[in-house]
Enzyme design. Sequence first.
Site, PDB file in Angstrom:
ATOM      1  N   TYR A 472      43.307  48.569  32.408  1.00 15.59           N
ATOM      2  CA  TYR A 472      42.173  47.893  31.901  1.00 15.59           C
ATOM      3  C   TYR A 472      42.310  46.939  30.929  1.00 15.59           C
ATOM      4  O   TYR A 472      42.302  45.951  31.163  1.00 15.59           O
ATOM      5  CB  TYR A 472      41.042  49.173  31.684  1.00 15.59           C
ATOM      6  CG  TYR A 472      39.624  48.481  31.306  1.00 15.59           C
ATOM      7  CD1 TYR A 472      38.766  48.172  32.445  1.00 15.59           C
ATOM      8  CD2 TYR A 472      39.040  48.751  30.069  1.00 15.59           C
ATOM      9  CE1 TYR A 472      37.633  47.746  32.473  1.00 15.59           C
ATOM     10  CE2 TYR A 472      37.874  48.089  29.972  1.00 15.59           C
ATOM     11  CZ  TYR A 472      37.200  47.675  31.006  1.00 15.59           C
ATOM     12  OH  TYR A 472      35.883  47.222  30.944  1.00 15.59           O
ATOM     13  N   SER A 553      36.791  45.184  37.226  1.00  9.78           N
ATOM     14  CA  SER A 553      35.811  44.614  36.227  1.00  9.78           C
ATOM     15  C   SER A 553      36.814  43.852  35.284  1.00  9.78           C
ATOM     16  O   SER A 553      37.673  42.893  35.844  1.00  9.78           O
ATOM     17  CB  SER A 553      35.117  45.673  35.378  1.00  9.78           C
ATOM     18  OG  SER A 553      34.154  45.129  34.832  1.00  9.78           O
ATOM     19  N   ASP A 639      26.151  43.739  42.906  1.00  7.61           N
ATOM     20  CA  ASP A 639      26.947  43.922  41.685  1.00  7.61           C
ATOM     21  C   ASP A 639      26.476  42.911  40.907  1.00  7.61           C
ATOM     22  O   ASP A 639      26.648  41.723  40.538  1.00  7.61           O
ATOM     23  CB  ASP A 639      28.398  43.423  41.819  1.00  7.61           C
ATOM     24  CG  ASP A 639      29.347  43.883  40.511  1.00  7.61           C
ATOM     25  OD1 ASP A 639      28.578  44.069  39.422  1.00  7.61           O
ATOM     26  OD2 ASP A 639      30.312  43.810  40.465  1.00  7.61           O
ATOM     27  N   HIS A 678      28.598  47.414  40.926  1.00  6.93           N
ATOM     28  CA  HIS A 678      29.503  47.362  40.017  1.00  6.93           C
ATOM     29  C   HIS A 678      30.423  48.698  40.179  1.00  6.93           C
ATOM     30  O   HIS A 678      31.424  48.773  39.997  1.00  6.93           O
ATOM     31  CB  HIS A 678      29.238  47.111  38.815  1.00  6.93           C
ATOM     32  CG  HIS A 678      30.414  46.654  37.869  1.00  6.93           C
ATOM     33  ND1 HIS A 678      30.944  45.667  38.111  1.00  6.93           N
ATOM     34  CD2 HIS A 678      30.851  47.135  36.739  1.00  6.93           C
ATOM     35  CE1 HIS A 678      32.130  45.472  37.195  1.00  6.93           C
ATOM     36  NE2 HIS A 678      32.066  46.341  36.259  1.00  6.93           N
TER      37      HIS A 678
END
Length: 707
Positions: A472, A553, A639, A678
């Site tokens: 991430y 993301s 999203d 999302h």
Amino acid sequence: MSLKYPQPRKDESSIDEYHGTKIADPYKWMEDPDAEETKAFVKAQNDVTSPYIEKCRYHKKLNERLTEVWDFAKYSCPFKRGSRYFYFMNTGLQNQSVMYVQESISAEAKVFLDPNKLSEDGTVAIRGYAFSEDGEYFAYGLSASGSDWVTIKFMKVAEIKDLPDVLERVKFSCMSWTHDGKGLFYNCYPSQEGKSDGTETTSNVFQKLFYHVLGTPQSDDILCAEFPDHAKWMGGAEVSDDGQYVVLSISEGCDPVNRLYYCHLETIDHKIKEKLPWVKLIDNFEAEYEYITNVGSIFTFKTNLNAPRYKLLNIDLQNPEKANWKDLIKESDVDVLEWAGCVYNDNMVLGYLHDVKSVLQLHALNTGELILRFPLDAGSVTGFSGRKKDTEIFYLFTSFLTPGIIYHCDLTKDPLEPVVFREIKVKDFDATLFQTTQVFYSSKDSTKVPMFIVHKKDIELDGSHPVWLYGYGGFNISITPSFSVSRLVFIKSFGGILAVPNIRGGGEYGEMWHKGGSLGNKQNCFDDFQYAAKYLVDTKYTSANKITINGGSNGGLLVAACANQQPSWFGCVIGQVGVLDMLKFHKFTIGHAWTTDFGCSDKKEEFEWLRKYSPVHNINVPEDGIQYPSTLLLTADHDDRVVPLHSLKFIATLQDTMRDVKTQTNPLVIKVDTEAGHGAGKPTAKVIQEYADIFAFVAENLKLEWR
């Protein structure tokens, strides 16, 4: 399977200018999700991807196996409100977890709120909730199809009965009741042109704070705060533990910094009739101040002021000058203070992170003195309940190999002894067959980065094992150990290895670690991730062509940037709901809030950082006959956090760049889901389907054999 990709229109005349530099944007028309041309492009892509995935060798088997292993009961920590206890439970394959109520902790549980009954396909989810102080009224947010837009509804708890009040246009909202139970504070946005169902791209600005009085229409709600000169400011209100104050925390992005205002409700006789007379305690964005509790006018805040690993600070509102501020618990030399909560009147539970593993401690509120360190294995505390008025706490522990253990601790007892309240068990899962190791590898600039590696015991390090490399690296978010049946299916069925490096940009080592991977330092995230792959190859866990990189993301940005920069280092790329157009992300929905982590192309220096790695703008044919890795992007029509245009532009550019390259046989595809967003609130059926698609694609392209 050879694939024929759609050929969308390239508008060569679409050119944007940034600080004298011209940048082509041939697929700009994809920014309109409602255009027939965009819809046709989405359908054409799905018409390529869906049949491809369905023909993958293990698709059906993975769907069956994932459905089978997912079918175990999952529980949240119980929590007390008023005289009753509540908890969430999913029997296994329910699309949404159900909320239950008990009259006492040992009483029979009754269904309190079942979101599965609110839609046929399980796409309506609970998004936030708040009980009145006496526990007799309940406000809860509902979101449809994964959108960030929320509708707030109300219930009378004793009768489990819906009330007529409904609040609309709610997004990124607080929910906090005044202690008289008359109403609650919440946030909403002004009406905008066009639709607001999660499929639009309109920027979310000028959020306002309102107070809703129970039993009145939303049109009568009282405006308590607005910021007409600051479009990006967002102000969440919280009523203090003693009910005497309203604390307003104002942010303008995702950085851990905020302004802090308050209103002493006694000064308005606890009657909210107009904008509140806010007192500006902290009126800058230099640090974060999170309200923990107060005793009279002495407020305790968690802060990173001159403390990148966070500390607890006391401020007396009657003597608010900075010279009078006092540290209650100083910053640790090594551990990050993640959260704190006041329990049993004058005690505090503190959650620390030590080398990405949870530490849980009990301290005295008046002195800060350590009372007890709760025993924990290596893993994460992912749930906690307990408030100032409660005499007990519950906490949920999990790890890569522990589905979940809920502990209960009665704080009135001496000595204090946490006991197992409930253990979450997965059928036929034997944790003793697997092992978790934490290593520290060197990144490109020699920074030591921690990484968890999970696999079956006694594997031979011969470079043959497929690796699932997840990352991430952003927004001060720590990626701590978590239990995932889907990843365990990958490990068990394909002899796979899970690797989770805690790269810079996250919060694992505090604000310095976060800043080390944001703004002008963003390349450090990509280097850290690439060097995690290098370490796994060098130590013979795997080979480059056996590595799948995955992120969602900001992690979708990570894997796309890494695939562009080092295509030969990875075999497969799974990018979920990624931020991929770094020159324009700030123009859509809540994208403007991310400029605190990424920067913004409106500023010349920041434009220069962004253009160097923006995935849409850095796709090239790899040199020396190397293929671009097999790539599957996933996004969704609802999203409204990271709008689908990012993924659409990226796949169009990637397919166009590689279309006539004879050596490129690896597939480059996208799947666009409908009635999904999302990720938050995604129904179980959709989650299982998505992971069956993903692992089938990976197994097909890495030529994996079922074991």
